[in-house]
Design an enzyme around this catalytic site. Structure first.
Site, short mmCIF file in Angstrom:
data_model
loop_
_atom_site.label_atom_id
_atom_site.label_comp_id
_atom_site.label_asym_id
_atom_site.label_seq_id
_atom_site.Cartn_x
_atom_site.Cartn_y
_atom_site.Cartn_z
CG PHE A 150 -1.91 1.21 1.06
CD1 PHE A 150 -3.10 1.05 0.35
CD2 PHE A 150 -1.61 2.47 1.53
CE1 PHE A 150 -3.97 2.13 0.16
CE2 PHE A 150 -2.47 3.55 1.35
CZ PHE A 150 -3.65 3.37 0.66
CG ASP A 191 5.91 4.00 1.63
OD1 ASP A 191 5.91 4.73 2.65
OD2 ASP A 191 4.93 3.91 0.87
CE LYS A 212 0.03 6.51 6.75
NZ LYS A 212 -1.34 6.82 6.37
C1 LIG Z 1 3.13 2.92 3.52
C2 LIG Z 1 2.24 4.01 3.01
N1 LIG Z 1 2.62 4.74 1.95
C3 LIG Z 1 1.86 5.74 1.47
C4 LIG Z 1 0.65 6.05 2.03
C5 LIG Z 1 -0.19 7.16 1.45
O1 LIG Z 1 -0.22 8.24 2.31
P1 LIG Z 1 -1.33 9.40 2.11
O2 LIG Z 1 -2.64 8.82 2.53
O3 LIG Z 1 -0.87 10.51 3.02
O4 LIG Z 1 -1.32 9.78 0.67
C6 LIG Z 1 0.20 5.32 3.13
C7 LIG Z 1 -1.10 5.60 3.75
O5 LIG Z 1 -1.66 4.83 4.49
C8 LIG Z 1 1.02 4.28 3.64
O6 LIG Z 1 0.65 3.55 4.68
#
Ligand SMILES: Cc1ncc(COP(=O)(O)O)c(C=O)c1O
Length: 408
Positions: free
Chosen positions: A147, A232, A261
């Site tokens: 994700f 990530d 976040k």
């Molecule tokens: C690992 C990871 N990458 C990217 C994102 C995307 O972040 P955003 O919702 O701020 O676009 C998330 C969101 O849950 C995430 O958990």
């Protein structure tokens, strides 16, 4: 004259959303109107322990005093310049963030998905400018069940059909391999590979922790084959797992780290691509940007977040309380819990499907004053603010036991 709007009940507010809000979420039926620390309060004044923490965007709890103060101070001075001009907060933020992660350069963005998108562009540009991949042929290897966000390019390499169906055509240039499988990764990497992009712990997949050695293996493989390791850490980073970054559990330094976040302290969206100089310096003026990225308010809050993490206190709390969490879930195994995975103060808990779906268990917990969120099927995710006390955590585990053994 100011008109007095009559207070509306939770039920009225939920009903009012229905016709005017896109239905892309299915929230629990709780309407939050204020919060402090680990606790939130709904419009009827009921209090709930927040065991989700905004999907780790609230690692420091709601309205942490140091973060609120930094935001207030900045609101009174300067909020936005755009990157057409310099602002006096951005350089300090970038310096502190680079030092915190052990990397050299920062590309400030806003949301997590934007950081991922930016990393995809940077990795491709690096492949053409530095590695010498023929134009238009760069590939990025990703893991199944990932994700990384919701944009069209990002869902192009999702394996979740709900996230993809109806949104094609998709962006080419991605190869998907099973997570936690170094042999599959090695087979997918070739001379066109710009980067391997993975989550050090797969959060949305249910807090899936790879085997010991996997992250070090990805580092060794990417170094040996001459492609970038992009981690990530948007959900796993900034204290959640007991370290500043989850890759630190294997003493790994990736080429590129994505943060989001918690970087915004639960106040404003702040994300960043943090990387080695050789990588981020492929970007030149005009090739990438964001009106809000690196704005002074975001930089002030982000700097205050980095200052909190520099103390090491939150990482220690996550590690110590993570033991309490793991032991508590171990004790529930066989009593409603059929499996669980933890890393620091973060857990994916597989509930016996006979007891209920993750959604049903989340609703039962809500009625008992605990807010959590299901992921898939009968899995719930626990990710409380790192400021939670041991007593609060033990209380939440007790409530989970009560709900699971059917005495709620
Ligand atoms: C690992 C990871 N990458 C990217 C994102 C995307 O972040 P955003 O919702 O701020 O676009 C998330 C969101 O849950 C995430 O958990």
């Amino acid at each position: 004259m100011t008109s007095v709007v009559p207070a509306r009940t939770s039920a009225e507010l939920i009903g009012a959303e229905e016709p005017v809000l896109a239905h892309n979420y299915h929230p629990l039926p709780v309407v939050v109107s204020r919060a402090e620390g680990t606790w939130v309060e709904d419009v009827e004044g009921r209090r709930y322990l927040d065991m989700l923490a905004g999907y780790s965007a609230l690692n420091f709890g709601h309205r942490h005093p140091a973060l609120i103060e930094a935001a207030h101070r900045q609101l009174d001075r300067l909020t936005l310049t755009s990157r057409a001009f310099h602002n006096d907060r951005l350089a300090g933020f970038a310096e502190r963030l680079a030092a915190l992660t052990g990397l050299d350069m920062v590309l400030p963005m806003n949301t997590g998905a934007e950081a991922v998108e930016s990393a995809v562009k940077v990795a491709r540009k690096w492949a053409y400018d530095v590695k010498g991949v023929p134009d238009g042929r760069a590939t990025i290897v990703v893991a199944a069940d990932n994700f990384h966000g919701r944009t069209t390019t990002i869902v192009s390499f999702s394996t979740d059909e709900v996230a993809r169906a109806g949104f094609g055509p998709f962006t080419p240039g991605f190869r998907v391999v099973p997570y936690n499988d170094l042999a599959a990764l090695e087979a997918a990497v070739d001379e066109t590979t710009a980067a391997v992009l993975i989550e050090p712990v797969q959060g949305e997949a249910g807090v899936v922790v790879p085997d010991d050695g996997y992250l070090a293996g990805v580092r060794e493989l990417t170094r040996r084959t001459g492609c970038l390791f992009v981690a990530d850490e948007i959900q796993s980073g900034l204290g959640r797992t007991g370290r500043t970054l989850a890759v630190e559990h294997e003493s790994v330094v990736p080429d590129v780290v994505l943060l989001g976040k918690a970087l915004g302290g639960g106040i404003v969206p702040v994300s960043a691509v943090v990387a080695r100089r050789e990588v981020l310096q492929v970007l030149h003026p005009g090739e990438h940007g964001s009106t809000f990225g690196g704005n002074p308010l975001a930089a002030a809050v982000g700097t205050a977040v980095v200052e909190l993490l520099e103390t090491g206190e939150f990482q220690r709390r996550a590690a110590d309380l993570g033991v309490v969490l793991r032991e508590g879930l171990q004790a529930l195994t066989g009593s409603g819990v059929v499996g669980f995975r933890t890393r620091g103060l973060w857990a994916g808990v597989d509930v016996d499907p006979a007891i209920g779906t993750g959604r049903e268990v989340s609703e039962r917990l809500m009625r008992e004053g605990i807010l959590v969120k299901d992921t898939h099927g009968s899995t719930i995710r626990l990710a409380p603010p790192l400021t939670i006390t041991e007593e609060e955590l033990r209380g939440a585990l007790g409530t989970l036991e009560k709900v699971l053994v059917g005495h709620a």
